[in-house]
Design a protein around this motif. Structure first.
Motif, PDB file in Angstrom:
ATOM      1  N   THR A   6       0.724  -1.105  -0.150  1.00  0.00           N
ATOM      2  CA  THR A   6       0.150  -0.144   0.005  1.00  0.00           C
ATOM      3  C   THR A   6       0.964   1.202  -0.157  1.00  0.00           C
ATOM      4  O   THR A   6       0.143   2.564  -0.100  1.00  0.00           O
ATOM      5  N   ARG A   7       2.343   1.166   0.264  1.00  0.00           N
ATOM      6  CA  ARG A   7       2.882   2.390   0.117  1.00  0.00           C
ATOM      7  C   ARG A   7       3.834   2.457  -1.094  1.00  0.00           C
ATOM      8  O   ARG A   7       4.750   3.210  -1.201  1.00  0.00           O
ATOM      9  N   GLY A   8       3.384   1.552  -1.954  1.00  0.00           N
ATOM     10  CA  GLY A   8       4.050   1.741  -3.362  1.00  0.00           C
ATOM     11  C   GLY A   8       5.544   1.538  -3.325  1.00  0.00           C
ATOM     12  O   GLY A   8       6.123   1.839  -4.516  1.00  0.00           O
ATOM     13  N   ASN A   9       6.270   1.058  -2.556  1.00  0.00           N
ATOM     14  CA  ASN A   9       7.780   1.142  -2.517  1.00  0.00           C
ATOM     15  C   ASN A   9       8.475  -0.186  -1.960  1.00  0.00           C
ATOM     16  O   ASN A   9       9.703  -0.274  -1.594  1.00  0.00           O
ATOM     17  N   SER A  10       7.602  -1.249  -2.520  1.00  0.00           N
ATOM     18  CA  SER A  10       8.300  -2.684  -2.110  1.00  0.00           C
ATOM     19  C   SER A  10       7.904  -3.432  -3.515  1.00  0.00           C
ATOM     20  O   SER A  10       7.100  -3.295  -3.974  1.00  0.00           O
ATOM     21  N   PRO A  11       8.834  -4.646  -3.735  1.00  0.00           N
ATOM     22  CA  PRO A  11       8.698  -5.319  -4.935  1.00  0.00           C
ATOM     23  C   PRO A  11       7.394  -6.324  -4.807  1.00  0.00           C
ATOM     24  O   PRO A  11       7.101  -6.493  -3.649  1.00  0.00           O
ATOM     25  N   PRO A  12       6.542  -6.522  -5.655  1.00  0.00           N
ATOM     26  CA  PRO A  12       5.361  -7.237  -5.457  1.00  0.00           C
ATOM     27  C   PRO A  12       5.963  -8.868  -5.378  1.00  0.00           C
ATOM     28  O   PRO A  12       7.212  -9.233  -5.831  1.00  0.00           O
ATOM     29  N   LEU A  13       5.105  -9.485  -4.648  1.00  0.00           N
ATOM     30  CA  LEU A  13       5.446 -10.830  -4.111  1.00  0.00           C
ATOM     31  C   LEU A  13       4.145 -12.021  -4.449  1.00  0.00           C
ATOM     32  O   LEU A  13       3.110 -11.520  -4.568  1.00  0.00           O
ATOM     33  N   GLU A  14       4.735 -13.243  -4.510  1.00  0.00           N
ATOM     34  CA  GLU A  14       3.823 -14.175  -4.694  1.00  0.00           C
ATOM     35  C   GLU A  14       3.050 -14.481  -3.507  1.00  0.00           C
ATOM     36  O   GLU A  14       3.257 -14.043  -2.406  1.00  0.00           O
ATOM     37  N   PHE A  15       1.922 -15.090  -3.300  1.00  0.00           N
ATOM     38  CA  PHE A  15       0.997 -15.561  -2.209  1.00  0.00           C
ATOM     39  C   PHE A  15       1.772 -16.242  -1.011  1.00  0.00           C
ATOM     40  O   PHE A  15       1.772 -15.532   0.135  1.00  0.00           O
ATOM     41  N   ASP A  16       2.827 -17.120  -1.246  1.00  0.00           N
ATOM     42  CA  ASP A  16       3.580 -17.776  -0.252  1.00  0.00           C
ATOM     43  C   ASP A  16       4.342 -16.878   0.248  1.00  0.00           C
ATOM     44  O   ASP A  16       4.722 -16.544   1.806  1.00  0.00           O
ATOM     45  N   GLN A  17       5.061 -16.052  -0.361  1.00  0.00           N
ATOM     46  CA  GLN A  17       6.127 -14.887   0.221  1.00  0.00           C
ATOM     47  C   GLN A  17       5.278 -13.964   0.820  1.00  0.00           C
ATOM     48  O   GLN A  17       5.853 -13.460   1.999  1.00  0.00           O
ATOM     49  N   THR A  18       4.196 -13.524   0.386  1.00  0.00           N
ATOM     50  CA  THR A  18       3.340 -12.471   1.075  1.00  0.00           C
ATOM     51  C   THR A  18       2.904 -12.945   2.485  1.00  0.00           C
ATOM     52  O   THR A  18       3.103 -12.121   3.686  1.00  0.00           O
ATOM     53  N   THR A  19       2.603 -14.158   2.536  1.00  0.00           N
ATOM     54  CA  THR A  19       1.914 -14.786   3.665  1.00  0.00           C
ATOM     55  C   THR A  19       3.122 -14.773   4.741  1.00  0.00           C
ATOM     56  O   THR A  19       2.898 -14.279   5.918  1.00  0.00           O
ATOM     57  N   LEU A  20       4.629 -15.313   4.466  1.00  0.00           N
ATOM     58  CA  LEU A  20       5.484 -15.113   5.301  1.00  0.00           C
ATOM     59  C   LEU A  20       5.837 -13.865   5.841  1.00  0.00           C
ATOM     60  O   LEU A  20       6.359 -13.693   6.951  1.00  0.00           O
ATOM     61  N   ALA A  21       5.864 -13.080   4.864  1.00  0.00           N
ATOM     62  CA  ALA A  21       6.366 -11.574   4.949  1.00  0.00           C
ATOM     63  C   ALA A  21       5.658 -10.714   5.983  1.00  0.00           C
ATOM     64  O   ALA A  21       6.109  -9.915   6.948  1.00  0.00           O
TER      65      ALA A  21
END
Ligand code: PLP
Length: 463
Positions: A6-21
Motif C-alpha cells: 500500500t505504500r508503493g515502494n516494495s517489490p510485488p510478491l507471490e502469495f506464499d512470500q506475502t504470507t510469510l512476510a
C-alpha cells in the motif's frame, strides 16, 4: 496473483512470500494486484456447497501456484475439521430480517480461528517445503494470542512467543494461552498494558539484526492470508441468504478494520452487499473517520469488548489505498502523519468510502442492554463484541426490508463476567473446553523490558 504494498515502494510478491512476510519492507500492507471476480453463475453454484467448498472456490484465484493440485483443499479440510458445528459458520435468525452469523465454533471460541487454523497450516506447508524456520512473535489483548497458539502449537517449523498484558485478559483467554503443553509455544505475561506489549513487539521487528537472526514473522491481522480466509464467511452467508439476487447488509464489530476489510474484499469479488456497517464500541475512531473524514487518535478507554479497544486501526490503510486510486505515495504521506496524531482524507476519497461503508458506535450501556435484550427476546447469550454488532444491526434493520447480518465474533463464555452482569446468566463453556479451568498453566512473567524478552527468545528458540 501478485501482492503489492500500500505504500508503493516494495517489490510485488507471490502469495506464499506475502504470507510469510506479513508487513512489507516499506512499512505498507500487502494487497492483491487486482480484484478477481466471481460471476453470478459461480455465486449461484456456491449456494448449495459446504463451507470448505466455498473456501476453496473463493481462495483459489488469490493463491496462484502456491499450492500443488489438491493441497489447498486438503489444508482447508484439516483446518475446519475440529470446529464444533457441522455448518462451521451457521446463521441464526433473531428478528424477521436480522441474522447472527456465528463465527465462534473454532477451538478458541473466537472468529480468529477461522483464519488462523488455516494460516498456521499454510505457514507449515511453505516452511517445510523450503526448509526454513521462523519465530512468530505477537502481542495480544486476548483472542489473537490464543488463536495463534492453538494454530501453531506442535509445528516443527515455528516457535511462537505471545506477549499479553498481565491481569488484563479474561481467565479463559489466559488459560487458552498457558495450558498447551507444546514445547514450541511460549505465553509471556508482561507487567504492563496491551500498548506496551505491542511496542515491545515493534521494537523487536525494528532490531534488524535480531529480526534476521530469528526469522521473525507476524500473524496479526495485517497478514494478508488472514484477510483472505475471512472473505469466505461473507460469501457463505451471502449465498445462503439469496445472493446474487439478494444483497444483505453486514454489520461488523471491529477495531482493527480487519474483519470488515474482508467484507469489502468479498464485495470487490462480486458478492452483492448493499452496505458494510462498521460497528465500534466507545473507542470510535473508525466511526469518526467515516463520518467526518478526520482520523484523530484519542486515548484508549477500556471497555467490556476489549478486542475492539484500539486507536490505531491498521487495516484501514488497505481500504484507503483503493480510495486513493492505489496511489502508494499518497498513502505513505498519510501514514507518516499518524505519529503526529492523525490525518484528514480528501473529499474524493471520502465519497468513495461512503459508497461501501457506513458506521455507528455503541456505548457501554447500550452494549450491556443489548446482551440483556437478546437474552430476554431469544434466550441467547451473546458476547459483548457481538452485542455491539447486534445493537447497531437493530438500528439498520429498522430502515431496510432486506436481510441484515451481524457477525458474532466470540462465544459468550469467553467473556463470562460481562455476560453474567447484564443477563444474570453464567455462559457455559462448550464440552470441548471442559477441563481447561483445572489444567496446569505454564507462563513466564516479565517486566516490559526489551532486553529481557529478547533473552527469553534467545534461550527458548530452536533456531
Ligand atoms: C479481534 C476481535 C474483534 C475485532 O476484529 P478486527 O480484526 O479488529 O476487525 C472483534 N471481536 C472479537 C471477539 C475479536 O476477537
Amino acid at each position: 496473483m501478485k501482492y503489492v504494498s500500500t505504500r508503493g515502494n516494495s517489490p510485488p510478491l507471490e502469495f506464499d512470500q506475502t504470507t510469510l512476510a506479513g508487513l512489507a519492507p516499506d512499512g505498507g500492507l500487502y494487497v492483491p494486484e487486482f480484484w478477481p471476480s466471481l460471476s453470478s453463475e459461480a455465486l449461484e453454484d456456491l449456494a448449495a456447497r459446504s463451507y470448505e467448498e466455498v473456501a476453496s472456490a473463493v481462495m483459489a484465484p488469490f493463491v496462484g501456484r502456491a499450492f500443488a493440485p489438491g493441497e489447498l483443499e486438503r489444508l482447508i479440510h484439516e483446518a475446519y475439521q475440529a470446529f464444533g458445528h457441522a455448518i462451521r459458520c451457521p446463521l441464526v435468525q433473531l428478528t424477521p430480517n436480522l441474522f447472527l452469523q456465528e463465527l465462534f465454533h473454532g477451538p478458541t471460541l473466537a472468529f480468529k480461528d477461522l483464519a488462523l487454523q488455516l494460516v498456521g497450516r499454510m505457514f507449515d506447508r511453505f516452511l517445510t517445503r523450503s526448509g526454513q524456520r521462523v519465530t512468530i512473535i505477537g502481542a495480544t489483548s486476548g483472542d489473537t494470542g490464543s488463536a495463534a497458539i492453538e494454530a501453531f502449537k506442535g509445528l516443527s517449523s515455528v516457535d511462537v512467543f505471545i506477549l499479553f498484558p498481565h491481569g488484563r485478559v479474561s481467565d479463559i483467554q489466559r488459560r487458552q494461552m498457558t495450558t498447551t503443553r507444546a514445547g514450541n509455544v511460549h505465553a509471556i505475561a508482561v507487567e504492563a498494558d496491551f500498548d506496551a506489549c505491542q511496542t515491545l513487539v515493534k521494537a523487536m521487528f525494528n532490531d534488524h539484526k535480531f529480526r534476521r537472526e530469528f526469522g521473525l514473522a507476524a500473524v496479526n491481522s495485517i497478514n494478508w492470508a488472514r484477510i483472505l480466509a475471512q472473505i469466505v464467511y461473507y460469501v457463505f452467508a451471502g449465498v445462503a441468504l439469496g445472493a446474487p439476487r439478494r444483497s444483505p447488509v453486514f454489520v461488523v464489530p471491529t477495531g482493527n478494520f480487519g474483519d470488515v476489510y474482508a467484507g469489502y474484499a468479498a464485495r470487490r469479488l462480486g458478492l452483492p452487499i448493499s452496505q458494510l456497517v462498521v460497528a465500534t464500541n466507545q473507542n470510535d475512531i473508525l466511526d469518526r473517520v467515516l463520518r467526518t473524514g478526520r482520523y484523530r487518535m484519542r486515548n484508549v478507554i477500556q471497555s467490556m469488548s476489549p478486542s475492539m479497544d484500539i486507536q490505531i486501526s491498521s487495516n484501514f490503510e488497505r481500504v484507503l489505498f483503493d480510495a486513493y486510486e492505489r496511489d502508494g505515495q499518497a498513502i505513505a504521506a498519510l501514514m507518516g502523519q499518524v505519529a503526529d496524531g492523525g490525518f484528514e482524507i480528501t473529499p474524493g476519497a471520502r465519497s468513495w468510502l461512503s459508497r461501501y461503508f457506513a458506521a455507528d458506535s455503541c456505548s457501554e450501556q447500550e452494549t450491556g442492554l443489548e446482551i440483556r435484550r437478546t437474552n430476554l427476546e431469544t434466550g441467547r447469550l451473546i458476547c459483548p463484541h457481538t452485542a455491539v454488532g447486534v445493537a447497531v444491526g437493530r438500528r439498520v434493520a429498522k430502515e431496510t426490508s432486506g436481510p441484515v447480518v451481524a457477525l458474532a465474533t466470540a462465544h459468550p463464555a469467553k467473556f463470562p463476567d460481562a455476560v453474567q452482569e447484564w443477563s444474570d446468566r453464567w455462559p457455559r463453556l462448550p464440552q470441548s473446553m471442559a477441563g481447561i479451568m483445572d489444567a496446569p498453566e505454564r507462563v513466564l512473567r516479565i517486566a516490559p523490558r526489551l532486553e529481557d524478552i529478547q533473552s527469553i527468545i534467545r534461550a527458548e528458540s530452536n533456531i
